[in-house]
Design a protein around this motif. Structure first.
Motif, PDB file in Angstrom:
ATOM      1  N   UNK A 144      56.534  52.910  33.352  1.00 52.97           N
ATOM      2  CA  UNK A 144      55.290  53.677  33.354  1.00 52.97           C
ATOM      3  C   UNK A 144      55.409  54.838  34.335  1.00 52.97           C
ATOM      4  N   UNK A 145      54.876  55.963  33.930  1.00 50.44           N
ATOM      5  CA  UNK A 145      54.784  57.127  34.803  1.00 50.44           C
ATOM      6  C   UNK A 145      53.578  57.945  34.376  1.00 50.44           C
ATOM      7  N   UNK A 205      49.211  58.415  30.948  1.00 57.49           N
ATOM      8  CA  UNK A 205      49.989  57.296  31.452  1.00 57.49           C
ATOM      9  C   UNK A 205      51.029  57.003  30.383  1.00 57.49           C
ATOM     10  N   UNK A 206      52.265  57.358  30.683  1.00 53.68           N
ATOM     11  CA  UNK A 206      53.328  57.365  29.687  1.00 53.68           C
ATOM     12  C   UNK A 206      54.108  56.049  29.745  1.00 53.68           C
ATOM     13  N   UNK A 207      54.175  55.373  28.613  1.00 57.66           N
ATOM     14  CA  UNK A 207      54.846  54.082  28.522  1.00 57.66           C
ATOM     15  C   UNK A 207      56.125  54.219  27.694  1.00 57.66           C
ATOM     16  N   UNK A 208      57.253  53.905  28.331  1.00 61.63           N
ATOM     17  CA  UNK A 208      58.558  53.951  27.681  1.00 61.63           C
ATOM     18  C   UNK A 208      59.313  52.676  28.081  1.00 61.63           C
ATOM     19  N   UNK A 238      51.667  54.323  40.809  1.00 63.00           N
ATOM     20  CA  UNK A 238      52.632  53.657  41.682  1.00 63.00           C
ATOM     21  C   UNK A 238      53.867  53.178  40.928  1.00 63.00           C
ATOM     22  N   UNK A 239      53.874  53.375  39.600  1.00 59.82           N
ATOM     23  CA  UNK A 239      55.025  52.963  38.799  1.00 59.82           C
ATOM     24  C   UNK A 239      55.102  51.479  38.520  1.00 59.82           C
ATOM     25  N   UNK A 240      53.965  50.787  38.665  1.00 64.15           N
ATOM     26  CA  UNK A 240      53.934  49.337  38.474  1.00 64.15           C
ATOM     27  C   UNK A 240      53.609  49.013  37.011  1.00 64.15           C
ATOM     28  N   UNK A 241      54.639  49.047  36.188  1.00 70.26           N
ATOM     29  CA  UNK A 241      54.436  48.914  34.746  1.00 70.26           C
ATOM     30  C   UNK A 241      53.883  47.550  34.361  1.00 70.26           C
ATOM     31  N   UNK A 242      54.460  46.493  34.900  1.00 74.68           N
ATOM     32  CA  UNK A 242      54.020  45.149  34.530  1.00 74.68           C
ATOM     33  C   UNK A 242      52.571  44.919  34.962  1.00 74.68           C
ATOM     34  N   UNK A 243      52.269  45.320  36.197  1.00 69.35           N
ATOM     35  CA  UNK A 243      50.913  45.155  36.704  1.00 69.35           C
ATOM     36  C   UNK A 243      49.923  46.001  35.902  1.00 69.35           C
ATOM     37  N   UNK A 244      50.334  47.236  35.594  1.00 72.90           N
ATOM     38  CA  UNK A 244      49.445  48.113  34.823  1.00 72.90           C
ATOM     39  C   UNK A 244      49.144  47.516  33.454  1.00 72.90           C
ATOM     40  N   UNK A 245      50.177  47.087  32.736  1.00 70.36           N
ATOM     41  CA  UNK A 245      49.974  46.577  31.373  1.00 70.36           C
ATOM     42  C   UNK A 245      49.045  45.366  31.369  1.00 70.36           C
ATOM     43  N   UNK A 246      49.292  44.433  32.266  1.00 73.42           N
ATOM     44  CA  UNK A 246      48.479  43.213  32.300  1.00 73.42           C
ATOM     45  C   UNK A 246      47.072  43.472  32.809  1.00 73.42           C
ATOM     46  N   UNK A 247      46.926  44.398  33.736  1.00 75.93           N
ATOM     47  CA  UNK A 247      45.600  44.759  34.239  1.00 75.93           C
ATOM     48  C   UNK A 247      44.788  45.417  33.132  1.00 75.93           C
TER      49      UNK A 247
END
Length: 236
Positions: free
Chosen positions: A56-57, A63-66, A139-148
């Motif tokens: 994530x960035x 919010x770009x997901x790759x 913050x680049x926290x992809x896992x936290x972002x997706x689940x949140x």
């Protein structure tokens, strides 16, 4: 010697002690219910938390997901959503699993363009939720972002009345560290989030002629309403 006549309405100290004991029992029961409710909430979040392999960035107000597997010719979409929008929650329930798999497989790039138009200029749930999710993404926290994000979409009714501390608690349950929880509690990224949500609303209005949600746009083409838009787009 005369006998004193006792007031029949005078319950005496025994009644008072019984009342105190009853109030104490009620306090214990209420405390148990509150604690049990919190434990149930934690268990629910834990049960619905997934380990992802996405990146994530924040780029171009999105919010770009790759993923590390993203192909050069991967399909790319703009997903416009508002955390207070029930139709956005319905779309997330219907297509997020397919969307996540396609991102992880490298066939899809998703630019989530968060909106807060449903707040109608007020300090509402859309802005608080959007700021909180943006904090994790920045913050680049992809896992936290997706689940949140998933948790908020699945719990809109409760989220409407949340204050920042409750958003921070929910972020903590999906792994956000103390510094991120503190930032969410203070809504430190609110200014930046308001700017990107305003920019996303302007972009959407130019593309569709109105500001509403949800929208999934690929190469200028609207893919909704269609719960199977991911499979139709990437062929999986």
């Amino acid at each position: 010697m005369s006998n004193k006549i006792k007031n029949p309405n005078d319950k005496g100290s025994g009644f008072l002690w019984a009342l105190v004991a009853l109030l104490a029992i009620i306090a214990v029961v209420v405390g148990y219910i509150v604690i049990q409710g919190r434990n149930d909430k934690k268990a629910e979040i834990a049960a619905n938390t997934v380990d992802t392999s996405i990146n994530v960035e924040v780029e171009d107000n999105a919010i770009r997901l790759t993923s590390d597997a993203t192909e050069d010719d991967a399909a790319e979409v703009d997903l416009y959503e508002d955390y207070s929008c029930p139709h956005c929650a319905e779309l997330a329930e219907a297509s997020d699993e397919d969307m996540l798999k396609a991102i992880e497989d490298g066939t899809l790039v998703v630019n989530i363009r968060s909106l807060n138009f449903l707040d109608r200029g007020q300090d509402g749930a859309s802005s608080k939720a959007g700021t909180s999710a943006y904090t994790l993404a920045k913050a680049g926290k992809a896992n936290e972002y997706w689940n949140f994000r998933s948790h908020l979409m699945n719990n809109q009714n409760a989220m409407y009345s949340w204050e920042p501390d409750q958003f921070a608690d929910a972020a903590g349950e999906v792994g956000a560290d103390k510094s991120l929880r503190d930032s969410i509690s203070k809504q430190s990224e609110r200014g930046d989030y308001d700017e990107i949500s305003t920019a996303n609303a302007s972009k959407l209005e130019k593309e569709t002629g109105k500001v509403s949600s949800p929208h999934v746009i690929h190469d200028g083409e609207e893919l909704l309403p269609n719960d199977n838009w991911v499979k139709d787009l990437v062929g999986k």
